[in-house]
Design an enzyme around this catalytic site. Structure first.
Site, PDB file in Angstrom:
ATOM      1  N   CYS A 167     137.287  67.779  50.002  1.00 51.59           N
ATOM      2  CA  CYS A 167     136.354  68.043  51.107  1.00 51.59           C
ATOM      3  C   CYS A 167     135.884  66.783  51.829  1.00 51.59           C
ATOM      4  O   CYS A 167     135.241  66.869  52.871  1.00 51.59           O
ATOM      5  CB  CYS A 167     135.152  68.823  50.596  1.00 51.59           C
ATOM      6  SG  CYS A 167     135.599  70.425  49.881  1.00 51.59           S
TER       7      CYS A 167
ATOM      8  N   GLY B 244     141.503  77.676  46.371  1.00 49.01           N
ATOM      9  CA  GLY B 244     142.404  77.746  45.227  1.00 49.01           C
ATOM     10  C   GLY B 244     143.459  76.674  45.301  1.00 49.01           C
ATOM     11  O   GLY B 244     143.458  75.837  46.198  1.00 49.01           O
TER      12      GLY B 244
ATOM     13  N   CYS C 249     128.694  77.937  51.903  1.00 54.40           N
ATOM     14  CA  CYS C 249     129.327  77.796  53.216  1.00 54.40           C
ATOM     15  C   CYS C 249     130.588  78.659  53.273  1.00 54.40           C
ATOM     16  O   CYS C 249     131.187  78.978  52.250  1.00 54.40           O
ATOM     17  CB  CYS C 249     129.647  76.340  53.514  1.00 54.40           C
ATOM     18  SG  CYS C 249     131.066  75.682  52.597  1.00 54.40           S
TER      19      CYS C 249
END
Length: 382
Positions: A71, A107, A202
């Site tokens: 991220c 995933g 989120c």
């Protein structure tokens, strides 16, 4: 950045990437031929997807490095672009990030390989018992650890989510622009009893963003806006505490964030009290709360008071996530860090309209990737 969208409602990744690149070039007032290196960030995509996006704009033969750091991918691309310019290797680089995501929990696609998250998941399984998707379990577990130690209420996380929605009402690029109240958040479907509801997480998001980084000499030569610069930047990875502390806050990067922020403060010769606006990695409301303490916006154990006193919004100590954050703006993994960059640069340029934080001279960005990497960037109004 371009407007973020729900999975299934976006254009193809390479179209989104090319639009963000074109917007950045137009904002700078230069053509692609002036760019000497490119760094493309994405998590879910095949090799050389960055080239696919850049080629939609032009094929100038420049080096392009594809970046995948979970991220924190977008900020990792920015880190490399900044490093290339600061080192003198080039005078102008572009960092762009994009993601065309699927619905549902994150995933892995390489099922024949052991997950790089396996150690994190092993520790998480020892510290939590909920049968939930991995990211929800980890960040929810961090919030639960804070609740257990300091008596933090679930309603405090709801207040953070409600704040995000209020900010996003003024952001035309956010995926969710409807305001929700604390009560709405508490009454949304329960994901983890006593810890988390659905609105505290989120959403999967599609989108793209880009930033051009140049030397001051290049900027002045070509007439670029020189009103904002990167004052300091740091990238960190995990330390042994991530596994050894037996604390879910450490599993999700408390020390990574603390170390990166401290490096930035030291390099810039400032402290957290000097910050008036920040974009924090609020993938879950729980992580925003933990991050307040990790980067020193409040003392450890003081995050609930920080929220209750309104020190995380307009009129308080530091406006956190004026864009609406990941919770409301959305979280296309590869684009997130560069969307945060976009928001803070516009804030310092005084171009954020109804979201404008008055008098901000310094802006702090925190972008976290489990697994792990954390990038903290300090922008300065010159």
């Amino acid at each position: 950045m371009i407007p973020f969208a729900k999975p299934g409602g976006s254009e193809p990744y390479y179209v989104m990437a090319s639009k963000a690149i074109r917007r950045a070039l137009e904002n700078a007032g230069i053509g692609l031929e002036k760019v000497q290196q490119a760094y493309a960030g994405y998590v879910y995509g095949d090799s050389t997807a960055g080239q696919r996006g850049l080629y939609e704009v032009g094929m100038t033969g420049i080096p392009l490095v594809n970046v995948n750091n979970n991220c924190s991918t977008g900020s990792s691309a920015l880190f490399l672009a900044r490093q290339a310019v600061e080192s003198g290797a080039v005078d102008c680089a572009i960092a762009f990030g994009f993601e065309e995501m699927e619905r549902g929990a994150l995933g892995t696609y390489f099922r024949h390989l052991e997950s790089p998250m396996s150690k994190f998941e092993e520790v998480t399984s020892e510290l939590t018992t909920e049968d939930l998707p991995s990211a929800l379990r980890m960040f929810g577990g961090a919030g639960e650890a804070h609740m257990r130690e300091f008596g933090t209420k679930m309603e405090t996380f709801a207040k953070i989510r409600a704040k995000a929605s209020r900010h996003a009402t003024n952001n035309p690029l956010a995926i969710f622009r409807d305001e929700v109240t604390e009560e709405d958040v508490m009454n949304s479907p329960l994901m983890w009893p006593g810890v988390m509801t659905r609105l505290m997480a989120c959403p999967p998001t599609c989108g793209a963003a880009a930033a051009i980084v140049t030397s001051e000499t290049f900027a002045k030569k070509h007439g670029l806006d020189t009103s904002v610069r990167i004052r300091a930047q740091a990238m960190t990875t995990d330390v042994p505490a991530a596994f050894d502390a037996r604390d879910m806050r450490e599993v999700v990067g408390f020390s990574m964030a603390k170390n990166a922020a401290n490096q930035v403060y030291e390099a810039a010769g400032i402290g957290p009290k000097d910050i008036r606006v920040a974009e924090l990695h609020d993938c879950f409301a729980h992580n925003e709360l933990v991050t307040y303490e990790a980067i020193g916006l409040c003392p450890v154990g003081g995050a609930e008071k920080f929220v209750e006193d309104g020190d995380n919004t307009y009129g308080g100590q530091v406006v956190t996530n004026p864009s609406g954050g990941l919770l409301s703006k959305g979280h296309p993994l590869g684009a997130t860090g560069l969307a945060q960059c976009t928001e803070l640069v516009e804030q310092l340029r005084g171009k954020s309209e109804k979201r404008q934080v008055e008098g901000a001279k310094l802006a702090l960005q925190h972008n976290l990737g489990l697994g792990g990497a954390c990038v903290v960037t300090l922008y300065e109004k010159v």
